[in-house]
Enzyme design. Structure first.
Site, PDB file in Angstrom:
ATOM      1  CG  HIS A  19      56.386  30.790  65.945  1.00  0.00           C
ATOM      2  ND1 HIS A  19      55.423  30.261  66.767  1.00  0.00           N
ATOM      3  CD2 HIS A  19      57.566  30.483  66.512  1.00  0.00           C
ATOM      4  CE1 HIS A  19      55.998  29.679  67.800  1.00  0.00           C
ATOM      5  NE2 HIS A  19      57.294  29.789  67.659  1.00  0.00           N
TER       6      HIS A  19
HETATM    7  C1  T46 Z   1      58.638  28.081  70.018  1.00  0.00           C
HETATM    8  C2  T46 Z   1      57.806  26.880  70.256  1.00  0.00           C
HETATM    9  C3  T46 Z   1      58.624  25.612  70.263  1.00  0.00           C
HETATM   10  C4  T46 Z   1      55.426  34.296  76.814  1.00  0.00           C
HETATM   11  O1  T46 Z   1      54.889  35.296  77.303  1.00  0.00           O
HETATM   12  N1  T46 Z   1      56.673  33.921  77.234  1.00  0.00           N
HETATM   13  C5  T46 Z   1      57.312  32.824  76.713  1.00  0.00           C
HETATM   14  O2  T46 Z   1      58.448  32.518  77.140  1.00  0.00           O
HETATM   15  C6  T46 Z   1      56.649  32.063  75.702  1.00  0.00           C
HETATM   16  C7  T46 Z   1      57.340  30.832  75.100  1.00  0.00           C
HETATM   17  C8  T46 Z   1      55.427  32.463  75.281  1.00  0.00           C
HETATM   18  N2  T46 Z   1      54.827  33.560  75.821  1.00  0.00           N
HETATM   19  C9  T46 Z   1      53.477  33.934  75.384  1.00  0.00           C
HETATM   20  C10 T46 Z   1      53.356  34.285  73.902  1.00  0.00           C
HETATM   21  C11 T46 Z   1      51.941  33.876  73.563  1.00  0.00           C
HETATM   22  O3  T46 Z   1      51.066  34.932  73.905  1.00  0.00           O
HETATM   23  O4  T46 Z   1      52.634  32.800  75.567  1.00  0.00           O
HETATM   24  C12 T46 Z   1      51.680  32.704  74.541  1.00  0.00           C
HETATM   25  C13 T46 Z   1      51.764  31.333  73.841  1.00  0.00           C
HETATM   26  O5  T46 Z   1      52.973  31.279  73.053  1.00  0.00           O
HETATM   27  P1  T46 Z   1      52.991  30.706  71.579  1.00  0.00           P
HETATM   28  O6  T46 Z   1      51.656  30.795  70.956  1.00  0.00           O
HETATM   29  O7  T46 Z   1      54.146  31.356  70.855  1.00  0.00           O
HETATM   30  O8  T46 Z   1      53.348  29.156  71.865  1.00  0.00           O
HETATM   31  P2  T46 Z   1      53.784  28.030  70.841  1.00  0.00           P
HETATM   32  O9  T46 Z   1      53.646  26.754  71.562  1.00  0.00           O
HETATM   33  O10 T46 Z   1      53.106  28.179  69.542  1.00  0.00           O
HETATM   34  O11 T46 Z   1      55.359  28.324  70.586  1.00  0.00           O
HETATM   35  C14 T46 Z   1      56.292  28.150  71.646  1.00  0.00           C
HETATM   36  C15 T46 Z   1      57.264  29.318  71.702  1.00  0.00           C
HETATM   37  O12 T46 Z   1      56.529  30.556  71.807  1.00  0.00           O
HETATM   38  C16 T46 Z   1      58.145  29.399  70.493  1.00  0.00           C
HETATM   39  O13 T46 Z   1      59.216  30.288  70.716  1.00  0.00           O
HETATM   40  O14 T46 Z   1      59.625  28.019  69.298  1.00  0.00           O
HETATM   41  O15 T46 Z   1      57.016  26.941  71.451  1.00  0.00           O
END
Ligand code: T46
Length: 132
Positions: free
Chosen positions: A50
């Protein structure tokens, strides 16, 4: 210009062990509003895929290693994070992917904004449209 901006995080290590200090608008180039960490990543898993509209972040591999791919819509570059003394600065409108997490990887991410799902662009096609 390279997409990979690695910021050096000065060591405060001494004979007792390691230490690094992180300060808003000093060695971290924004106001820190949020921090999160990623650990115990299952073998072979990739994350990210993303971009963000506003959010700026600094990613620091506190232990172990992981590979970041950054893509600005024109070029794509990769870097292996393997040191608690360097932070990868990720600007807004940058597609990111994380791969090759080692089993001991602890990835700390400092963020310039509170969590806001509407700031995410989770489709690469949409990201390319935004960049036009
Ligand atoms: C990024 C990369 C480096 C939350 O509720 N609060 C938070 O602060 C974060 C980071 C995530 N979430 C929720 C959103 C999703 O439902 O946790 C779940 C997993 O997040 P996501 O699939 O976006 O995780 P990554 O590892 O793909 O991405 C993360 C960060 O979301 C993103 O901003 O830049 O790490």
């Amino acid at each position: 210009m390279s997409l990979i901006k690695l910021l050096e995080l000065p060591s405060l290590c001494d004979s007792r062990g390691g230490m690094v200090a992180l300060e808003s608008n000093r060695n971290v180039p924004f106001d820190i509003k949020r921090a999160y960490y990623i650990f115990n990543t299952s073998r072979g898993v990739s994350r990210g895929y993303h971009a963000h509209k506003e959010l700026k972040q600094l990613a620091i591999c506190l232990s172990g290693t992981c590979r970041f791919i950054l893509d600005d819509g024109n070029k794509r570059e990769s870097v292996l994070l393997d040191s608690p003394f360097e932070g990868l600065f990720i600007e807004s409108f940058m597609w990111r992917e994380m791969h090759e997490f080692s089993s001991d990887c602890v990835l700390l991410v400092l963020a310039s904004e509170y969590y806001d799902e509407s700031d995410y662009i989770r489709s690469y096609e949409q990201f390319i449209e935004f960049k036009k």
